[in-house]
Write an enzyme that holds these catalytic residues in place. Structure first.
Site, short mmCIF file in Angstrom:
data_model
loop_
_atom_site.label_atom_id
_atom_site.label_comp_id
_atom_site.label_asym_id
_atom_site.label_seq_id
_atom_site.Cartn_x
_atom_site.Cartn_y
_atom_site.Cartn_z
N HIS A 45 0.86 -1.19 0.00
CA HIS A 45 0.00 0.00 0.00
C HIS A 45 0.89 1.24 0.00
O HIS A 45 1.89 1.30 0.72
CB HIS A 45 -0.89 -0.02 1.25
N ASP A 58 -29.27 -21.33 15.73
CA ASP A 58 -30.54 -22.02 15.88
C ASP A 58 -30.42 -23.31 15.08
O ASP A 58 -29.88 -23.32 13.98
CB ASP A 58 -31.73 -21.16 15.47
N TYR A 108 -6.67 8.82 0.50
CA TYR A 108 -6.92 9.46 1.80
C TYR A 108 -5.73 10.36 2.12
O TYR A 108 -4.66 10.27 1.51
CB TYR A 108 -7.15 8.42 2.90
#
Length: 851
Positions: free
Chosen positions: A223, A577, A277
């Site tokens: 990155h 369940d 960013y």
């Protein structure tokens, strides 16, 4: 912290002292755990992992509740620690589609309790971020409590405030597993015998897992990040670069840590339309980019620190910064930054890096006890943003058997390390999928999006027939499951008046055929492929007593009887369940869903079974057809000599019989609220089972039915779906399932349920329907009451084609969850009027299912 001799034993050993390992150690100490040792191959606190090369930016809002909750806890913890700069966070939009996305951000933030989320106009964005060119944007999303963590400061704080003992410069060479249980951690400085071990090595997660003989699907990816030289536009903020890491042992290039330790003074920013960013580092500007082709790193060659480099940092590749290499972006990172932040156009870079961090195949963390090795825990694929929260969650889980945050129990189904199917450990698979998730980090991912690679891995015996019928396949856990069938397109015209038209966000990747299949099943008969569902065989002389201890309901049942029950954790939260079928005196079949259910629920049962009980998870061992609709009995009776009349095979009973020549276990149960059966057969008989039923039902207009119809039909009946409507966030009373609890028996979680019953139910699940709209709502959108206060959020939603209304299920405060109460739902910027309803919405007398 200690640089002395390693201890020969410890109760808990944590491998990795980055953001997550330190957080787990600290929170274990807070909960009273003793004798915790943390080891790391790098120096402390600057280990050379992703925790110390990361810019520390924290955006808290996510469509995922658990991610948002973990992030918010983390930001509050770091604020208390004094290592958090709460400067706020702004995500800008450069397209109409992104503005719609930012509206979803506001709605998710309101649903999950983040403070004061706001949509801003271009000029308001620039008031907070003066470097942004207002002409380039349409607006922004502002979260005031977003910010940045001082990574090195946080690691130092954890080490100083934890009762654990930390050892740096200690390489783990082996994880000793004996009898399926972790016994010791071998290092280059000696062996540490232990009772439990936590893997928190992130970039080295795959390698560390291999030491224990397991394949953790953790893909490292490069990155890009740069920090400019000082800018005139930021000169008022000054700089302390040169003093931030004084007296610290720093591997490789000290400049990275120097600049990452420099605090921001303006909100942190995102330009997700270009996968970017940014934040200021004092008087310099830091810019990060996902705007390049994925750069995966072989997880087996991560390596260690050296004199010249930090282990998790690679050389900056300028071409990925200056050229458009991202497959979904037309602009390079530099060009996009130059347009958005003109001050960066001619700036020189003081620091550049290709830093490494990790992704799982679905982009979510991998936490919890591993399935393969007892007492070996995973705390991987976690960023600074969520590290405090997940450290607390894992510590609570380890100490108290209940994953929780201070705000309450946490659903871990989507982050549990056991959710991964067996094939995900193959390196080529998880590296490819991790790379895809990297590419998508800032993409607008459509509802029900499906990957294109690594498809067709797990196919039911009916796959070829389904493909011939035009199945629209979706993948879950590697299984190819049909969502709808193009062969049913003619039904759309038949039911045109009852199928509402849909447009907008929730219409994407839907088909009106789903509604037609729903309605046809209520009128005639349909076949549903349940092969991805799993059966768990429990057998042995103590099998009945074992299930009685693990199931919340009374499962002391007769041979041939079926009972619905729950599996609970110690806190009374719903782990699963299940349907329990007694096949013989000492043999039971427990059925559960597909996806992550076999790994999570099957392992939970297996690890609790005594030596006198065998638990076998039959994932993929049976092929199953759901045969549902008013003509289901007529069709099945044509194929069998067995008595399947109401008296011969009553509701919630099971019988071994033959469908043609195929031996099956037939369960008289239905997940759609119609007369019907689940037919469980050995997988090798599956294709013949489908063919036999199909041929026998042609004149009855038998049709295939997909998952879309299943979802809308089960919501009309109020049938719960684990991981969506029910999970470890809720207890059975809140989830409307008191009938699945028998407090006269002893079971895991009973004490917590007795306490919950005494204190009363503060919130409970309820259906709501829209008053004057047929739009389908999205999950995670806030439910409002009175003055617009968010009192809940949408858990699941669809259109009820049989009742002609749009349905959503939500948990609401008990005083609001009364039939007739007026509420609103905020979805896609529209406020819908809705009404709380009694359940079930369809066939409340169960006349159809019992006929």
């Amino acid at each position: 912290m200690s640089s002395g001799e390693l201890p020969s034993s410890a109760e808990t050993v944590i491998v990795g002292s980055g953001a997550v390992g330190c957080s787990v150690a600290y929170h274990l100490s807070e909960l009273g755990a003793q004798d915790v040792v943390v080891v790391d191959q790098g120096p402390l606190p600057v280990t050379g992992g992703s925790s110390v090369h990361a810019p520390g930016i924290m955006f808290q809002t996510s469509p995922s509740k658990v991610q948002t909750k973990a992030a918010h806890y983390t930001s509050r913890l770091f604020s208390e620690m004094g290592v958090y700069d709460e400067v706020g966070g702004i995500e800008v939009a450069r397209s109409d589609e992104r503005m719609d996305f930012l509206q979803r951000r506001v709605e998710n933030a309101r649903s999950y309790g983040l403070p004061d989320p706001q949509l801003l106009g271009p000029e308001e964005v620039v008031e907070h971020l003066p470097l942004v060119d207002s002409d380039e944007i349409l607006g922004g999303y502002y979260s005031p409590t977003d910010g940045r963590v001082d990574g090195i400061g946080a690691l130092q704080w954890y080490i100083e405030h934890s009762d654990a003992t930390f050892y740096g410069d200690t390489e783990v060479t082996d994880l000793v597993v004996e009898g399926g249980t972790i016994r010791a951690v071998e290092t280059d400085r000696g062996r540490i015998d232990c009772e439990r071990c936590v893997v928190a090595t992130n970039n080295w997660g795959y390698q560390t897992g291999r030491l224990a003989g397991i394949d953790l699907p953790i893909a490292p990816v490069e990155h890009q990040y740069v920090v400019t030289e000082p800018l005139d536009e930021l000169s008022e903020y000054g700089s302390s670069v040169g003093d931030n890491t004084t007296d610290l042992d720093v591997p490789g290039n000290r400049d990275i840590q120097e600049f990452m330790s420099e605090a921001p003074t303006q909100p942190v920013g995102r330009d997700q339309d270009h996968s970017l960013y940014f934040r200021n580092h004092g008087d310099a500007l830091g810019m990060g980019s996902y705007n390049h082709e994925s750069l995966p790193v072989d997880p087996e060659t991560m390596g260690a620190n050296s004199e010249d480099r930090q282990a998790s940092v690679r050389e900056f590749s300028r071409r990925h910064w200056e050229r458009a290499t991202h497959p979904d972006r037309d602009t390079s990172a530099k060009q996009a930054f130059d347009e958005l932040l003109p001050a960066s156009v001619d700036a020189e870079y003081a620091v550049t890096e290709n830093g490494i961090f990790v992704f799982t195949p679905d982009g979510m963390p991998a936490v919890g006890p591993t399935a393969q090795v007892e007492d070996l825990w995973s705390a991987l694929a976690i960023w600074w943003t969520h590290s405090g929260g997940y450290g607390r969650l894992v510590a609570e889980w380890m100490e108290n058997d209940v994953p929780r945050l201070p705000s309450g129990p946490v659903d871990v189904g989507g982050i549990h390390v056991r959710r991964f199917a067996p094939h995900t450990g193959e390196k080529g698979y998880f590296v490819d999928r991790g790379s895809t998730r990297y590419r998508q980090v800032y993409s607008i991912v459509e509802p029900r999006w499906q990957p294109e690679d690594h498809r067709g891995l797990r196919r039911s015996p009916f796959y070829d027939q389904q493909r011939e019928l035009g199945a629209n396949f979706v993948q879950s856990g590697g299984w190819e499951s049909a969502q709808w069938y193009e062969s049913n397109a003619d039904l759309v015209e038949r039911y045109a008046e009852e199928i509402s038209e849909q447009d907008g966000w929730e219409s994407i990747n839907r088909s009106p055929i789903e509604g037609a299949e729903h309605l046809h099943t209520r009128d005639a008969v349909s076949m549903f492929d349940m092969t991805s569902f799993s059966s768990i065989v429990v057998e042995g002389p103590d099998s009945g007593a074992f299930l009685q201890r693990t199931c919340s309901n009374d499962v002391d049942i007769d041979v041939g009887q079926v009972r619905y029950s729950l599996l609970l954790n110690e806190g009374g939260g719903i782990l699963a369940d299940v349907t329990v079928v007694r096949l013989d005196d000492e043999r039971y079949m427990v059925t559960t869903g597909g996806g992550n259910s076999p790994g999570i629920h099957g392992t939970w049962l297996r690890e609790r079974a005594p030596d006198t009980v065998s638990v076998t998870v039959e994932e993929g061992a049976r092929s199953t057809v759901g045969l549902w609709g008013p003509k289901a009995r007529l069709l099945l009776q044509r194929c069998t000599d067995a008595d399947i009349s109401n008296g011969g095979l009553p509701y919630f009973r099971a019988k071994r019989l033959y469908v043609g020549e195929v031996p099956v276990v037939a369960l008289r149960v239905s997940y759609v609220g119609e007369l019907g059966y689940e037919l469980w057969a050995p997988v090798e008989y599956g294709q013949r089972l489908w063919e036999t039923l199909w041929e026998a039902g042609r004149d009855l207009d038998v049709r295939p039915m997909g998952g879309g119809a299943l979802e809308s039909m089960r919501l009309e009946k109020g049938y719960r779906l684990w991981g969506t409507d029910i999970d470890t966030d809720a207890n059975p009373f809140e989830a409307g399932l008191p009938f699945a609890v028998d407090l006269d028996t002893d079971f895991v979680g009973k004490a917590a349920l007795e306490e919950a019953r005494e204190s009363g139910v503060e919130s409970r699940i309820t259906p709501i329907t829209l008053d004057d709209s047929t739009d389908i709502l999205s999950s995670g959108r806030p439910v409002l009451h009175d003055d617009g206060e968010a009192v809940g959020y949408v858990q699941a939603a669809d259109f009820g084609y049989s009742i002609g209304e749009s349905i959503a299920y939500t948990y609401l405060p008990s005083e609001v969850a009364e039939a007739g109460t007026a509420v609103q739902v905020l979805c896609e910027g529209v406020t819908y009027d809705a009404t709380v309803r009694d359940e079930p919405l369809f066939d409340p007398g169960r006349d159809r299912i019992l006929r």
